[in-house]
Design an enzyme around this catalytic site. Structure first.
Site, PDB file in Angstrom:
ATOM      1  N   GLY A   1      21.088  79.365  18.257  1.00 34.94           N
ATOM      2  CA  GLY A   1      20.677  79.029  19.631  1.00 34.94           C
ATOM      3  C   GLY A   1      19.703  80.055  20.161  1.00 34.94           C
ATOM      4  O   GLY A   1      19.728  80.424  21.336  1.00 34.94           O
TER       5      GLY A   1
ATOM      6  N   GLY B   1      17.670  79.853  23.507  1.00 37.42           N
ATOM      7  CA  GLY B   1      18.355  79.740  24.799  1.00 37.42           C
ATOM      8  C   GLY B   1      18.285  81.054  25.570  1.00 37.42           C
ATOM      9  O   GLY B   1      17.890  82.094  25.028  1.00 37.42           O
TER      10      GLY B   1
ATOM     11  N   ALA C   1      20.718  84.027  24.257  1.00 40.32           N
ATOM     12  CA  ALA C   1      20.204  84.688  23.049  1.00 40.32           C
ATOM     13  C   ALA C   1      18.948  85.489  23.367  1.00 40.32           C
ATOM     14  O   ALA C   1      18.751  86.587  22.832  1.00 40.32           O
ATOM     15  CB  ALA C   1      19.913  83.657  21.961  1.00 40.32           C
TER      16      ALA C   1
ATOM     17  N   ARG D   1      25.878  71.194  29.180  1.00 37.43           N
ATOM     18  CA  ARG D   1      26.366  70.015  29.879  1.00 37.43           C
ATOM     19  C   ARG D   1      25.233  69.354  30.648  1.00 37.43           C
ATOM     20  O   ARG D   1      24.529  70.023  31.407  1.00 37.43           O
ATOM     21  CB  ARG D   1      27.476  70.424  30.849  1.00 37.43           C
TER      22      ARG D   1
ATOM     23  N   ARG E   1      33.740  67.303  30.881  1.00 37.18           N
ATOM     24  CA  ARG E   1      34.027  68.359  29.894  1.00 37.18           C
ATOM     25  C   ARG E   1      34.352  67.756  28.522  1.00 37.18           C
ATOM     26  O   ARG E   1      33.957  68.267  27.486  1.00 37.18           O
ATOM     27  CB  ARG E   1      35.189  69.231  30.388  1.00 37.18           C
TER      28      ARG E   1
ATOM     29  N   GLY F   1      28.768  79.959  22.413  1.00 42.16           N
ATOM     30  CA  GLY F   1      28.398  78.650  22.951  1.00 42.16           C
ATOM     31  C   GLY F   1      29.614  77.898  23.475  1.00 42.16           C
ATOM     32  O   GLY F   1      30.650  77.837  22.809  1.00 42.16           O
ATOM     33  N   ASN F   2      29.473  77.338  24.645  1.00 40.05           N
ATOM     34  CA  ASN F   2      30.614  76.677  25.292  1.00 40.05           C
ATOM     35  C   ASN F   2      30.750  75.211  24.921  1.00 40.05           C
ATOM     36  O   ASN F   2      29.756  74.581  24.590  1.00 40.05           O
ATOM     37  CB  ASN F   2      30.480  76.819  26.807  1.00 40.05           C
TER      38      ASN F   2
ATOM     39  N   ASP G   1      34.323  87.026  31.467  1.00 38.83           N
ATOM     40  CA  ASP G   1      35.363  86.866  32.494  1.00 38.83           C
ATOM     41  C   ASP G   1      36.067  88.193  32.760  1.00 38.83           C
ATOM     42  O   ASP G   1      36.369  88.549  33.897  1.00 38.83           O
ATOM     43  CB  ASP G   1      36.372  85.806  32.042  1.00 38.83           C
TER      44      ASP G   1
ATOM     45  N   ARG H   1      33.830  90.429  34.748  1.00 36.80           N
ATOM     46  CA  ARG H   1      33.821  89.984  36.148  1.00 36.80           C
ATOM     47  C   ARG H   1      35.099  90.415  36.859  1.00 36.80           C
ATOM     48  O   ARG H   1      35.070  90.884  37.996  1.00 36.80           O
ATOM     49  CB  ARG H   1      33.688  88.460  36.201  1.00 36.80           C
TER      50      ARG H   1
ATOM     51  N   HIS I   1      38.269  79.953  28.139  1.00 32.19           N
ATOM     52  CA  HIS I   1      37.087  80.356  28.906  1.00 32.19           C
ATOM     53  C   HIS I   1      36.600  79.133  29.685  1.00 32.19           C
ATOM     54  O   HIS I   1      35.718  78.399  29.251  1.00 32.19           O
ATOM     55  CB  HIS I   1      35.987  80.872  27.969  1.00 32.19           C
TER      56      HIS I   1
END
Lengths: 328, 328
Positions: free
Chosen positions: B11, B14, B17, B92, B98, B130-131, B159, B162, B187
């Site tokens: 990826g 993106g 990356a 998405r 999802r 990657g999600n 996360d 954060r 995640h």
């Protein structure tokens, strides 16, 4: 831990600053023993976006990032700043000539220069990244009354990095083996990447690489590399520009190693290499560390190099003419 | 200098990356004594753009970057790779659920897992970014026959970063003073940021910060931080995600300092904290260095934490159900 360092970055919502600020926060620019107070400056229409960049900086959980904020007020962002990185500039729009770009950017750097003089630390160092960076730097330093001109430098390190990398590839060696591949003149397509003084594994580049290739292909590759990246990526260089800003600042903070030289654009005093005074021109340099640079006197200038340097200098003189009303 | 390390990044065109690869090239991930052979993998439609990223990597003149190339062929990009960072996934689109996202991404990670098993180094370590990264990681490891499952980890470090930063702000202290602020589960917006075990200046966070705020505001702030960044920046988190990948890998390579814990998602063996086996779940961890992690058994789980962890685990079980045909 050394004392908190105040670092201001303008144009914080642009792609170059976006690639730069996490690396400042991570300690890559000023060292891992130097806590940072990072101030992002941007214009009111995008200050909300700049606050999004601040959120991501918070989300990085950087141990060294003791303070971070965004402001659309230069007095606040540049207040007591030790370093001001002027990354923000107006990009070239469709159909715009370089002259229009210079006129459009001039007032930004008048404002930057004045705000630095009025607000920054007495020891401030300023790096001009936003293009056309040489002339923007000239405008900023001329408007920063009371701040010594040698505190202002403009970025030609991306060109230098490109020149080193291209020479290494051609010589079939690693980039670490290429030294003194410096840049003369303007950060524009007239720049002269100096292969005459460049060294490959300690030898003259001209002894290692075909001279005809150096005189033609090499110069053209460096001059047009930015356009080639845009062509391939569909966007202008961002992280490589940010890397060059990092390298530029680190090279000023640490004495230049060995026999190497680097490139920075600085205000010419008219006494070196026949470059007229009053333009911001890229020279071969060494650093004494702690932000101080020194132009190297030992560069060899061939007649052909002389012509190319003169052409870039002429462009700088022309650019100055376009903004002469902005230079007190 | 240690031997050349082969690092593959999928990826590569993106934004995550793009923020990550210059930092790998600069030695920030694997150390400044480790030369890198960096391979960018991307799909054929964007491989030209990936080559533009390679150009910028060349333009960085990184002394440690001994080799760099882009390829649309996983066999080439992952060949003998020591680390594979699976950053590439399908984002998405508008109106997608999802569930659709999970179905769309599944086949990518089937391909990644198979290519890793067939081509990568025997000692390969894989990080899934990657999600939806937990379930993508499950698919990849299940399809990488012969590669031990513990070599695959998925990213919950953003996360965690954060959570640490938010706790530090609330406690009015520096982020370095917050430890054990780990993440449980998926995640996703069901993640549980663990304030029960978190420490602020060595004390329990619950003794320093108002418990009601921790139970409500804090959890919500961490869970919704990604959306808040998108709202402010007009783009999803990129450099903070790249920073988390750096932190994730470095935390695996060096023993976890002091009494701290970190978070990674790994394949559950069904023996820890009542988390069922066969899902990739984030746990409190310590690293023994050199890429090896160890789940910490000493975390305290309150009834309220239990509920929240169970909800996130249920989501992971549901996600697995959606892609069960992709898991051999």
């Amino acid at each position: 831990m050394r004392p908190l360092l105040r670092v201001a970055v303008s144009g914080s919502t642009g792609n170059v600053a976006y690639a730069l600020v996490p690396r400042i926060a991570a300690g890559e620019m000023f060292g891992d023993d130097r806590p940072i107070d990072l101030r992002l400056y941007d214009i009111p229409p995008v200050i909300g976006k700049a606050k999004g960049v601040v959120m991501e900086l918070e989300d990085g959980a950087y141990p060294l990032l003791h303070k971070v904020a965004a402001s659309a007020d230069r007095a606040e962002a540049f207040g007591d700043a030790d370093w001001v990185l002027l990354v923000g500039s107006k990009p070239r729009g469709p159909g715009m000539e370089r002259k229009d770009l210079i006129r459009d950017n001039g007032p930004i750097f008048v404002g930057d220069g004045k705000a630095i003089a009025a607000n920054a630390s007495k020891d401030v160092r300023v790096v001009v990244v936003g293009n056309p960076c040489n002339t923007n730097c000239l405008i900023a330093l001329a408007n920063a009354k009371g701040v010594p001109a040698e505190r202002f430098t403009a970025l030609t390190r991306l060109d230098q990095n490109r020149a080193r990398s291209i020479l290494a590839k051609q010589a079939g060696t690693l980039v670490a083996e290429v030294t003194r591949a410096v840049i003369w003149g303007n950060h524009s397509s007239t720049l002269f990447p100096d292969f005459v003084n460049a060294r490959v594994r300690g030898k003259k580049a001209t002894e290692v690489i075909d001279r005809a290739w150096l005189e033609t292909e090499f110069i053209s590759l460096v001059q047009k590399r930015g356009a080639a990246v845009i062509e391939a990526r569909g966007a202008s260089s961002a992280f490589s520009a940010a890397q060059a800003v990092l390298d530029h600042v680190r090279s000023l903070l640490e004495p230049t190693p060995g026999e190497d030289w680097m490139s920075l654009a600085v205000l010419s005093d008219g006494k070196r290499y026949g470059i007229p005074e009053g333009i911001v021109c890229s020279f071969p340099m060494r650093s004494r560390g702690q932000g101080d640079w020194q132009i190297q006197d030992r560069a060899e200038i061939t007649p052909s190099a002389r012509q190319k340097i003169d052409a870039s200098v002429k462009e700088l003189l022309d650019e100055r003419e376009v903004v002469k009303d902005l230079i007190p």
